[in-house]
Design a protein around this motif. Structure first.
Motif, short mmCIF file in Angstrom:
data_model
loop_
_atom_site.label_atom_id
_atom_site.label_comp_id
_atom_site.label_asym_id
_atom_site.label_seq_id
_atom_site.Cartn_x
_atom_site.Cartn_y
_atom_site.Cartn_z
N ILE A 126 0.84 -0.89 -0.01
CA ILE A 126 0.11 -0.07 -0.14
C ILE A 126 0.91 0.97 -0.39
CG2 ILE A 126 -2.07 -1.25 0.70
CD1 ILE A 126 -0.73 0.11 4.24
N ARG B 220 1.33 2.21 -3.29
CA ARG B 220 0.16 2.08 -5.05
C ARG B 220 0.06 3.12 -5.73
NH1 ARG B 220 -5.34 0.70 -1.46
NH2 ARG B 220 -4.04 -0.94 -2.04
N ASP C 196 1.40 3.26 -9.31
CA ASP C 196 1.64 2.45 -9.92
C ASP C 196 1.27 1.97 -11.11
OD1 ASP C 196 1.61 -0.93 -9.78
OD2 ASP C 196 -0.75 -1.22 -9.51
N LEU D 45 -6.83 -3.98 -0.21
CA LEU D 45 -6.96 -3.64 -1.74
C LEU D 45 -8.13 -2.88 -1.82
CD1 LEU D 45 -6.78 -6.91 -3.91
CD2 LEU D 45 -4.97 -4.90 -3.64
N GLU E 259 -10.58 -2.49 -6.83
CA GLU E 259 -9.31 -3.38 -6.85
C GLU E 259 -9.69 -5.18 -6.76
OE1 GLU E 259 -5.13 -0.04 -6.22
OE2 GLU E 259 -6.49 -1.41 -4.97
#
Length: 474
Positions: free
Chosen positions: A140, A143, A146, A182, A186
């Motif tokens: 995380i 993220r 990404d 997530l 996601e």
């Protein structure tokens, strides 16, 4: 445009690469045009394509499973760690520069257009793209920006299979924890989970599978049994580097350098029934091997200093003085010379004394040499062995009086040999099987072991036969 499916994992080493390789072969066998894709790879084991570009070896194996030649579009971004906090950045097969982790994190979003350009170019030529993630999508802290895991899945609208490794324990926590971390949008992308590397009775696992499906809201697509496979590993965290074959006739010690690269060079040796290959990182474990291999490295000068500090350099010199053969490949070859010069600060500015075992001088330069080659060994006891491989290094090594190791088809000399010390830039030199066969027979003769010769010869012939026939059966 191609359809796509993405394989993500709960961690590095969960088995993403193998499952992508399998899916590429399955789709190909079903008649589809399929190609692998991994937007960003971090690995010190790399490969040079036919057009002289550099990419990760995992996508090379996947391309072979798909019946394709390796193509840098399959791995547009490659990071080759050069220290604990820095890496060489390779984009579309070419060096882009050296970056520390914080610098790369700030600039990585600028690479997204090039990643998507490579992806869409492949998509126009194929029916299916099988995408591999990297590490875990639940990192995380990484993220933002990404383009490797869920970020890429969103960009190309890919459904995701999430893979967990039961062999290391805690697979239910791996899978549930990853899904829980997530974002809601996601989670919706995950079409199923897979439990990999299972040993035992699957019936005992079924109650847990039902509970996992209930808690994640995602079906378990399958349980993959633990399988011993011989495919290239991506990095030096591979458990292969801890393996040893003590029951074999010959003992080959490979120095496990801190920045070891392309240790896949030694995979063919591990398959030879006469050769016991082990990885060594201290004088205490070096012992008295029949031969020593000094592998490639991303940081030649730093790793030579490491050997100098822990006593391995002095120990290797003592073995050579006793007649024990020593072979250096790429960075290992550079270390064996008289001097390392780095005027441009490619590794660390200045001059460093080499091991002095070969009359050679290496001068680093910012231009990276990337080329596939064929050659024939011209030095005893390996004279005549046909080689196929590739060069991938920064700088040039000048042989100042030693015999060459091999000759290119145009007569150009490569490498250096002095007594029982051999140096070469050629990665993949054992892949054809001829050098492996000659080396095993020579070492067996030196040790006075003759009964294994027929086994070694038959094995080497079988390897060469499989190599000649692989294109017909792939």
């Amino acid at each position: 445009m191609a359809r796509c499916i993405m394989v993500q994992g709960t961690m590095s080493g969960a088995g993403k690469s193998l499952l992508v390789t399998a899916l590429c072969r399955i789709f190909r066998q079903d008649g589809w045009r399929v190609a692998p894709f991994k937007s960003q790879n971090m690995a010190l084991n790399s490969y040079i394509t036919k057009d002289g570009l550099e990419m990760g070896r995992a996508q090379v194996a996947q391309a072979e499973a798909a019946g394709l030649d390796a193509d840098v579009r399959m791995n547009p971004v490659l990071l080759k760690p050069s220290s604990d906090t820095g890496s060489q950045l390779i984009v579309c097969g070419k060096v882009r520069g050296q970056y520390c982790a914080s610098e790369y994190y700030k600039m990585k979003q600028t690479l997204i257009p090039e990643v998507l350009r490579a992806y869409h170019s492949l998509a126009q030529e194929n029916d299916i793209l099988v995408i591999e993630g990297a590490g875990s999508p639940a990192e995380i802290n990484l993220r933002d920006g990404d383009f490797v895991n869920m970020g890429l899945a969103e960009m190309v609208d890919a459904p995701v299979i999430l893979v967990g490794d039961i062999d290391r324990g805690g697979v239910f926590a791996q899978l549930y924890g990853t899904v829980a971390l997530l974002a809601p949008e996601e989670r919706k992308r995950i079409v199923g989970t897979v439990i990999n590397k299972f040993r035992g009775d699957v019936e005992l696992l079924r109650p847990g599978l039902s509970m996992l499906e209930e808690k994640t809201g995602v079906p378990v697509l399958g349980v993959v049994p633990y399988t011993q496979v011989d495919i290239d590993d991506e990095d030096s965290l591979s458990p292969r580097l801890g393996h040893t074959y003590s029951s074999r006739a010959l003992d080959i010690a490979v120095i496990r350098l801190p920045h070891i690269s392309n240790f896949t060079d030694f995979s063919p040796l591990e398959m030879n029934p006469a050769l016991g290959v082990r990885y060594v990182e201290s004088v205490k474990t070096l012992g008295a091997p029949d031969m020593v291999m000094l592998p490639g490295t991303k940081s030649t000068m730093a790793d030579l200093a490491w050997m100098r500090q822990n006593g391995l350099e002095a120990a290797l010199k003592k073995l050579v003085a006793k007649g024990i053969p020593l072979m250096g490949i790429c960075g290992g070859y550079q270390m064996l010379g008289e001097r390392l010069e780095d005027p441009d600060g490619v590794e660390q500015t200045g001059v460093m004394r080499g091991m002095g075992l070969l009359p050679c001088v290496t001068r680093f330069s910012k231009q990276k040499i990337r080329t596939r080659v064929t050659a024939r060994v011209c030095s005893d006891p390996f004279n005549g062995a046909e080689l196929e491989g590739y060069e991938i290094h920064m700088g040039h090594t000048q042989n100042e009086g030693a015999s060459p190791f091999c000759l290119f088809p145009d007569g150009t000399q490569e490498g250096a040999v002095k007594g029982s010390v051999f140096g070469t830039y050629l990665h993949g030199l054992f892949d054809s099987g001829e050098l492996t066969e000659k080396m095993a027979e020579w070492l067996l003769d030196r040790k006075g072991v003759s009964f294994a010769h027929s086994v070694v010869r038959n094995y080497a012939r079988a390897i060469r036969f499989v190599g000649r026939c692989s294109a017909q059966f792939s």
